[in-house]
Design an enzyme around this catalytic site. Sequence first.
Site, PDB file in Angstrom:
ATOM      1  N   ASP A   1      -4.695  -9.528   0.430  1.00  0.00           N
ATOM      2  CA  ASP A   1      -4.955  -8.799  -0.797  1.00  0.00           C
ATOM      3  C   ASP A   1      -4.026  -7.588  -0.857  1.00  0.00           C
ATOM      4  O   ASP A   1      -2.827  -7.738  -0.963  1.00  0.00           O
ATOM      5  CB  ASP A   1      -6.430  -8.400  -0.891  1.00  0.00           C
ATOM      6  CG  ASP A   1      -6.825  -8.010  -2.310  1.00  0.00           C
ATOM      7  OD1 ASP A   1      -5.982  -8.086  -3.221  1.00  0.00           O
ATOM      8  OD2 ASP A   1      -7.990  -7.622  -2.533  1.00  0.00           O
TER       9      ASP A   1
ATOM     10  N   ARG B   1       3.039  -3.203  -7.575  1.00  0.00           N
ATOM     11  CA  ARG B   1       2.020  -2.202  -7.253  1.00  0.00           C
ATOM     12  C   ARG B   1       2.513  -1.197  -6.207  1.00  0.00           C
ATOM     13  O   ARG B   1       1.925  -1.058  -5.141  1.00  0.00           O
ATOM     14  CB  ARG B   1       0.715  -2.855  -6.792  1.00  0.00           C
ATOM     15  CG  ARG B   1       0.096  -3.765  -7.819  1.00  0.00           C
ATOM     16  CD  ARG B   1      -1.272  -4.271  -7.389  1.00  0.00           C
ATOM     17  NE  ARG B   1      -1.845  -5.171  -8.384  1.00  0.00           N
ATOM     18  CZ  ARG B   1      -3.033  -5.753  -8.287  1.00  0.00           C
ATOM     19  NH1 ARG B   1      -3.778  -5.534  -7.212  1.00  0.00           N
ATOM     20  NH2 ARG B   1      -3.475  -6.548  -9.236  1.00  0.00           N
TER      21      ARG B   1
ATOM     22  N   ASP C   1     -10.112 -10.770  -0.493  1.00  0.00           N
ATOM     23  CA  ASP C   1     -10.379  -9.334  -0.644  1.00  0.00           C
ATOM     24  C   ASP C   1     -10.132  -8.562   0.653  1.00  0.00           C
ATOM     25  O   ASP C   1     -10.786  -7.557   0.917  1.00  0.00           O
ATOM     26  CB  ASP C   1     -11.817  -9.110  -1.136  1.00  0.00           C
ATOM     27  CG  ASP C   1     -12.030  -7.695  -1.663  1.00  0.00           C
ATOM     28  OD1 ASP C   1     -11.086  -7.122  -2.221  1.00  0.00           O
ATOM     29  OD2 ASP C   1     -13.152  -7.158  -1.487  1.00  0.00           O
TER      30      ASP C   1
ATOM     31  N   ASP D   1      -5.847  -0.015  -0.805  1.00  0.00           N
ATOM     32  CA  ASP D   1      -6.569   0.024  -2.074  1.00  0.00           C
ATOM     33  C   ASP D   1      -7.450   1.260  -2.121  1.00  0.00           C
ATOM     34  O   ASP D   1      -8.191   1.546  -1.166  1.00  0.00           O
ATOM     35  CB  ASP D   1      -7.447  -1.222  -2.243  1.00  0.00           C
ATOM     36  CG  ASP D   1      -6.675  -2.395  -2.841  1.00  0.00           C
ATOM     37  OD1 ASP D   1      -5.423  -2.365  -2.799  1.00  0.00           O
ATOM     38  OD2 ASP D   1      -7.323  -3.326  -3.354  1.00  0.00           O
TER      39      ASP D   1
END
Length: 341
Positions: free
Chosen positions: A154, A209, A129, A158
């Site tokens: 990760d 992404r 993470d 984000d």
Amino acid sequence: MVSLLPYGDVDFSLRAMAGRAEGFGRFSIGGLNGPLYFVTNLAGFPPLPSSRDDGPGSLRDGCRRKEPLWIVFEVSGTIHLSSYLSVSSYKTIDGRGQSVKLTGKGLRLKECEHIIICNLQFEGGRGHDVDGIQIKPNSRHIWIDRCSLSDYDDGLIDITRQSTDITVSRCYFAQHDKTMLIGADPSHIGDRCIRVTIHHCFFDGTRQRQPRVRFGKVHLYNNYTRNWGIYAVCASVESQIYSQCNIYEAGNKKKTFEFYTEKAADKEEQKSGFIKSEGDILLNGAQPCSQTEHREGCMFHPSEYYPTWTMEAPSHSFKDVLQLCTGWSSISRPKDLPVCN
């Protein structure tokens, strides 16, 4: 061709960036109303493992302070973050004038507002993470500009848990899998408030992404995405992505736009998101959106939220400009001229 890249005058003086972002993050003033904080020590003080990257003159010390600060660097080098570095409200982390790389862990923007992050390098974040820049929860008015990000375990950036009003501009993304996640889970229905602008960025061979979105509204314009490994852009549950005048250049994988179906926690049926592709150019067999994927009736328009943005028609010459002008640069640190009221 004369390129219309934005922010041509923000390097005239140190604080000219404040409040100058385009898009949803346009109100971010960072540390405009605070003094300069000088990072003089990248290794921490004393330079022992127990206090690495901390102490007087460290970036961590400046970021934790509660008052507004415009943080600049007196030294170049690498900061090995032993844990996430939390950034408090009203901070500018300004890497102009030096070459500063963050590695090990990343920045965490948690329940904060008015943050500007400029001209830094993020590379080699390790651990479960671990993101380069993690924005959650309830953070807003954030501008990430002219940073280079690569090779984290990760995500690179984000944006989740009701964080909103964010602009990411002129950044370079490379050597990575799950590049940018906006909205982390279909159970987080509060993420319907998320609004993000991503423009004039270069996604260079990142696998997927660019971004992937749940719930939020995202405006993509004048970005260059090439040689992705799965897809370029993904719309998941209820998201609305307005893709405008971007360049998508496929490698082996040709699917430009992906749609994943998920069920929001307060709904009975599963839904994907929505994408409107307007003025995008698709190169090397990159596939366009089909008519059924557009579903324009469910799409926001950026002009509902901000009146103007700097955009030009995509072209091969503009692609060259983005390759040269995104990410960290060796620009000098501008002088801190008085702010006129």
